[in-house]
Motif scaffolding. Structure first.
Motif, mmCIF file in Angstrom:
data_model
loop_
_atom_site.group_PDB
_atom_site.id
_atom_site.type_symbol
_atom_site.label_atom_id
_atom_site.label_comp_id
_atom_site.label_asym_id
_atom_site.label_seq_id
_atom_site.Cartn_x
_atom_site.Cartn_y
_atom_site.Cartn_z
ATOM 1 N N LEU A 187 0.822 -1.206 0.000
ATOM 2 C CA LEU A 187 0.000 0.000 0.000
ATOM 3 C C LEU A 187 0.866 1.270 0.000
ATOM 4 N N TYR A 188 1.941 1.245 0.773
ATOM 5 C CA TYR A 188 2.829 2.418 0.821
ATOM 6 C C TYR A 188 3.527 2.617 -0.515
ATOM 7 N N ARG A 189 3.919 1.525 -1.132
ATOM 8 C CA ARG A 189 4.557 1.606 -2.450
ATOM 9 C C ARG A 189 3.597 2.225 -3.479
ATOM 10 N N ALA A 190 2.344 1.817 -3.439
ATOM 11 C CA ALA A 190 1.356 2.371 -4.366
ATOM 12 C C ALA A 190 1.195 3.875 -4.160
ATOM 13 N N GLN A 191 1.236 4.309 -2.896
ATOM 14 C CA GLN A 191 1.132 5.738 -2.605
ATOM 15 C C GLN A 191 2.361 6.490 -3.130
ATOM 16 N N LEU A 192 3.539 5.917 -2.931
ATOM 17 C CA LEU A 192 4.761 6.563 -3.397
ATOM 18 C C LEU A 192 4.813 6.646 -4.919
ATOM 19 N N GLU A 193 4.270 5.640 -5.604
ATOM 20 C CA GLU A 193 4.318 5.625 -7.071
ATOM 21 C C GLU A 193 3.558 6.803 -7.672
ATOM 22 N N ARG A 194 2.559 7.308 -6.948
ATOM 23 C CA ARG A 194 1.802 8.452 -7.458
ATOM 24 C C ARG A 194 2.598 9.751 -7.345
ATOM 25 N N ASN A 195 3.388 9.883 -6.291
ATOM 26 C CA ASN A 195 4.062 11.156 -6.034
ATOM 27 C C ASN A 195 5.567 11.141 -6.319
ATOM 28 N N PHE A 196 6.177 9.956 -6.338
ATOM 29 C CA PHE A 196 7.636 9.874 -6.490
ATOM 30 C C PHE A 196 8.036 8.810 -7.512
ATOM 31 N N PRO A 197 7.472 8.862 -8.710
ATOM 32 C CA PRO A 197 7.755 7.786 -9.679
ATOM 33 C C PRO A 197 9.229 7.716 -10.080
ATOM 34 N N GLN A 198 9.854 8.869 -10.328
ATOM 35 C CA GLN A 198 11.252 8.849 -10.763
ATOM 36 C C GLN A 198 12.179 8.372 -9.651
ATOM 37 N N SER A 199 11.927 8.801 -8.425
ATOM 38 C CA SER A 199 12.754 8.360 -7.302
ATOM 39 C C SER A 199 12.654 6.856 -7.104
ATOM 40 N N LEU A 200 11.447 6.308 -7.281
ATOM 41 C CA LEU A 200 11.281 4.867 -7.102
ATOM 42 C C LEU A 200 12.008 4.087 -8.191
ATOM 43 N N VAL A 201 11.960 4.595 -9.421
ATOM 44 C CA VAL A 201 12.677 3.911 -10.514
ATOM 45 C C VAL A 201 14.170 3.842 -10.192
ATOM 46 N N LYS A 202 14.732 4.946 -9.736
ATOM 47 C CA LYS A 202 16.163 4.955 -9.418
ATOM 48 C C LYS A 202 16.472 4.100 -8.193
ATOM 49 N N CYS A 203 15.595 4.124 -7.186
ATOM 50 C CA CYS A 203 15.829 3.290 -6.011
ATOM 51 C C CYS A 203 15.764 1.809 -6.366
ATOM 52 N N ALA A 248 16.462 0.530 -9.300
ATOM 53 C CA ALA A 248 17.667 0.228 -10.076
ATOM 54 C C ALA A 248 18.896 0.157 -9.173
ATOM 55 N N GLU A 249 18.984 1.043 -8.194
ATOM 56 C CA GLU A 249 20.149 1.035 -7.299
ATOM 57 C C GLU A 249 20.169 -0.221 -6.445
ATOM 58 N N ALA A 250 19.000 -0.663 -5.991
ATOM 59 C CA ALA A 250 18.950 -1.897 -5.213
ATOM 60 C C ALA A 250 19.391 -3.087 -6.067
ATOM 61 N N GLY A 302 28.541 -1.365 -15.267
ATOM 62 C CA GLY A 302 28.546 -0.825 -13.911
ATOM 63 C C GLY A 302 28.788 0.669 -13.897
ATOM 64 N N LEU A 303 29.747 1.126 -14.706
ATOM 65 C CA LEU A 303 30.022 2.566 -14.788
ATOM 66 C C LEU A 303 28.828 3.336 -15.333
ATOM 67 N N LEU A 304 28.194 2.791 -16.373
ATOM 68 C CA LEU A 304 27.018 3.462 -16.952
ATOM 69 C C LEU A 304 25.875 3.526 -15.938
ATOM 70 N N ALA A 305 25.705 2.449 -15.161
ATOM 71 C CA ALA A 305 24.660 2.451 -14.136
ATOM 72 C C ALA A 305 24.933 3.524 -13.089
ATOM 73 N N ARG A 306 26.196 3.644 -12.668
ATOM 74 C CA ARG A 306 26.549 4.675 -11.687
ATOM 75 C C ARG A 306 26.313 6.071 -12.261
ATOM 76 N N MET A 307 26.672 6.273 -13.520
ATOM 77 C CA MET A 307 26.480 7.581 -14.147
ATOM 78 C C MET A 307 24.997 7.947 -14.188
ATOM 79 N N TRP A 308 24.151 6.970 -14.520
ATOM 80 C CA TRP A 308 22.715 7.250 -14.592
ATOM 81 C C TRP A 308 22.146 7.527 -13.207
ATOM 82 N N LEU A 309 22.571 6.741 -12.214
ATOM 83 C CA LEU A 309 22.058 6.940 -10.855
ATOM 84 C C LEU A 309 22.463 8.300 -10.302
#
Length: 614
Positions: free
Chosen positions: A289-305, A307-309, A360-367
């Motif tokens: 439920l919390y993830r669904a709430q975050l997806e509405r307000n923080f979509p870009q942050s969740l995508v990066k989080c 990917a980082e995980a 790995g370098l490209l992933a770090r650059m994007w993050l």
């Protein structure tokens, strides 16, 4: 059979990469992976809790592996859940690394009391924390560069204990029994409680119990706000407010006028209750439920989080390190037997490792949203990447396994350096002010770091020339000529990029500090690399040195580059003094000594070289 060896090693390399890319499985019914992807802010950067867990463990004990007292293996996210929500259990985990005997004596402990004779729990240290604090205050006025080993150990342990205590206060009150019930009671009574407090201050009749409850809650929330390490409460207006994240304690204090608690805080309290009560179904539902709430307000942050995980779990540079070692060993073996088959196998493995390091370098650059070099850790990755890229090109041209040997050796060495640099914490840290410019990071820093990598590669190729010539009979004229041409070509590139990178650095310095050149130690180090590469080129062009002498010159370039790359940071002075690591100084001296020894070996008369004996 031997004709199939390249294919077999290729499949082995691809299997290692594929295995590293598999998603981490939950070992329990709790969705630990989903918890690890939740976003928080630390040191100005939005990052997943998975990164918080891994970097905290690395800082505390130099490793991401952790076990409970009953020897049960824990994932970093399990460990963090216990620290955040079940601290009474986490206090027994032995994750504080102590190596200094005098520091152990403060706590009346011996190495035998710790896991692996160096790791101890908060519960073991807690009775003598006051004495540790006293010792830390004595060490604080002393400059870091001149502290004694004991003072350094005290300061490090005191900082690590502070990190642990701050983590415990980040989402719920550390001494809570049921924080969710406490919050619900607070929310129910807050309006009447505030009225009671105001009536007390005005000298009017008031409800003493409610006033005392509000004062106690306010004090607890205030302590949480002061101690908390994580900014875990997202802003209500979404990603556009990059500075709106708050600590749980701060947000709770802000709720006094309205009586409304931020939903994220109730989520954390719910997670705490279900984690302590071993209720995975309810825990996972709260996360969903919390993830669904975050997806509405923080979509870009969740995508990066997310990917980082995944990046954390895949550990691309660890797998690349293994592949570099395999490529090196196979390439060296190819000089003894089956040169064509094993040489090709080593080349392919080196290529797989380099492609993985590139990913790995490209992933770090994007993050990060930055060019590849932003700190000492990323410079180690990039130096190795540049050097191995050149080695692949050399091996493709010469096909004599020299490129694979050098590439495997340099790739492994630079990733090993990167591993030790990562022990300081988050390697995707926010930029230092002096580096906070994408244009100059993409020009000066990348260019001069490419010069570092090329100069190191030339030195390592020269080491191969010396060792093959002195200790084996394999340095025939064709091999010696090929190595000499390789070294020369790489030095030409190194000289060009070092010169251009240094000039670009001067232009940047002029824009940032109002002067092109200030004889800063880092600037002097860059100039030393340019001058040394120029000396090599003049010695070759002027006929002042032959192949053996040029190889010796190239080896000394390793000393110059190591000093310019790391040594100047250890001086602790200058505008470029960042990434100070006094613990690396002995290793720097040892590396310089080893290179001087190699120069001495390379300087013995050619008649004593095995490859040149009559």
């Amino acid at each position: 059979m031997k004709k199939r060896l390249p294919l077999l090693f290729l499949l082995l390399g691809l299997a290692l990469v594929a295995r590293s890319l598999l998603p981490e499985r939950n070992k329990t019914d709790f969705d630990l992976a989903a918890f690890g992807r939740l976003p928080v802010v630390v040191n100005g950067r939005v990052k997943p809790l998975d990164t918080v867990a891994r970097t905290a463990l690395v800082v505390l004990q130099s490793s991401q592996s952790i076990s409970a007292p009953d020897e049960t293996k824990l994932t970093p996210n399990e460990w963090l859940l216990d620290v955040l929500f079940r601290s009474s259990r986490a206090d027994a985990y032995q994750h504080f690394e102590i190596n200094h005997p005098d520091l152990l004596a403060i706590f009346s402990l011996t190495p035998a009391d710790g896991r692996a004779k160096r790791r101890f729990s908060f519960r073991q240290l807690e009775p003598k924390i006051d004495e540790l604090q006293r010792q830390a205050r004595l060490a604080e006025p002393v400059e870091a560069a001149i502290r004694t080993p004991f003072q350094k150990a005290v300061a490090q342990l005191y900082a690590n204990l502070g990190l642990y205590i701050r983590l415990k206060a980040s989402m719920v009150a550390p001494d809570h029994q049921d924080f969710l019930s406490e919050l619900l009671t607070y929310q129910k009574n807050v309006t009447a409680g505030i009225a009671a407090v105001r009536a007390k201050e005005a000298g009017q009749p008031y409800d003493a119990a409610l006033a005392a409850q509000m004062m106690e809650s306010g004090g607890r929330f205030s302590r949480m706000g002061e101690l908390a390490y994580l900014l875990a409460v997202p802003p209500s207006d979404g990603e556009s407010n990059t500075t709106g994240w708050k600590k749980v304690g701060e947000s709770l204090l802000d709720s006094f006028p309205t009586g409304q608690i931020n939903p994220a805080i109730m989520v954390y309290a719910g997670l705490a209750r279900t984690w302590k009560a071993d209720q995975p179904k309810e825990f996972n539902e709260i996360l969903r439920l919390y993830r669904a709430q975050l997806e509405r307000n923080f979509p870009q942050s969740l995508v990066k989080c997310d990917a980082e995980a995944r990046y954390n779990s895949a550990q691309p540079f660890y797998t690349a390190m293994i592949l570099y070692v395999l490529a090196f060993l196979i390439a060296v073996t190819s000089w003894l037997v089956w040169p064509d088959e094993l040489g090709r196998a080593a080349f392919w493995l080196l290529g797989i490792a380099w492609v993985l390091a590139t990913a790995g370098l490209l992933a770090r650059m994007w993050l990060e949203g930055r060019p590849p070099v932003t700190n000492l850790y990323s410079s180690a990755l990039f130096v190795g990447w540049i050097a191995v890229g050149f080695c692949l090109a050399l091996e493709y041209i010469y096909r004599n396994a020299i490129g694979s040997v050098a590439g495997g050796l340099v790739g492994f060495a630079t990733l090993l350096i990167g591993y030790y640099l990562s022990l300081g914490g988050d390697t995707l840290e926010m930029m230092r002010a002096v580096l906070d410019s994408n244009f100059w990071l993409a020009t000066h820093v990348v260019t001069v770091t490419a010069g570092y990598g090329a100069t190191f590669l030339a030195g390592f190729l020269a080491l191969i020339y010396i060792f093959r010539g002195v200790f084996t009979k394999s340095l025939d004229k064709a091999t010696a000529d090929a190595l000499s041409r390789m070294i020369y070509g790489i030095v030409c590139f190194a000289a060009l990029f070092s010169l251009v990178g240094t000039i670009l650095g001067g232009i940047w310095a002029d824009q940032s500090w109002g002067r092109f050149w200030g004889w800063d130690p880092k600037e002097n180090g860059a100039l030393m690399i340019v001058i040394w590469n120029a000396i090599y080129l003049h010695a070759r062009w002027g006929g002042l040195a032959k192949q053996r002498g040029l190889a010796v010159l190239a080896v000394f370039g390793n000393v110059i580059t190591a000093w310019s790359w790391f040594g100047v940071n250890m001086l602790g002075v200058g505008l470029h003094s960042y990434g100070f690591m006094d613990s690396a100084f002995p290793w720097l001296l040892a590396f310089a000594g080893s290179q001087l020894l190699c120069i001495a070996i390379g300087s013995i008369p050619l008649a004593m070289w095995r490859s040149f004996r009559a």
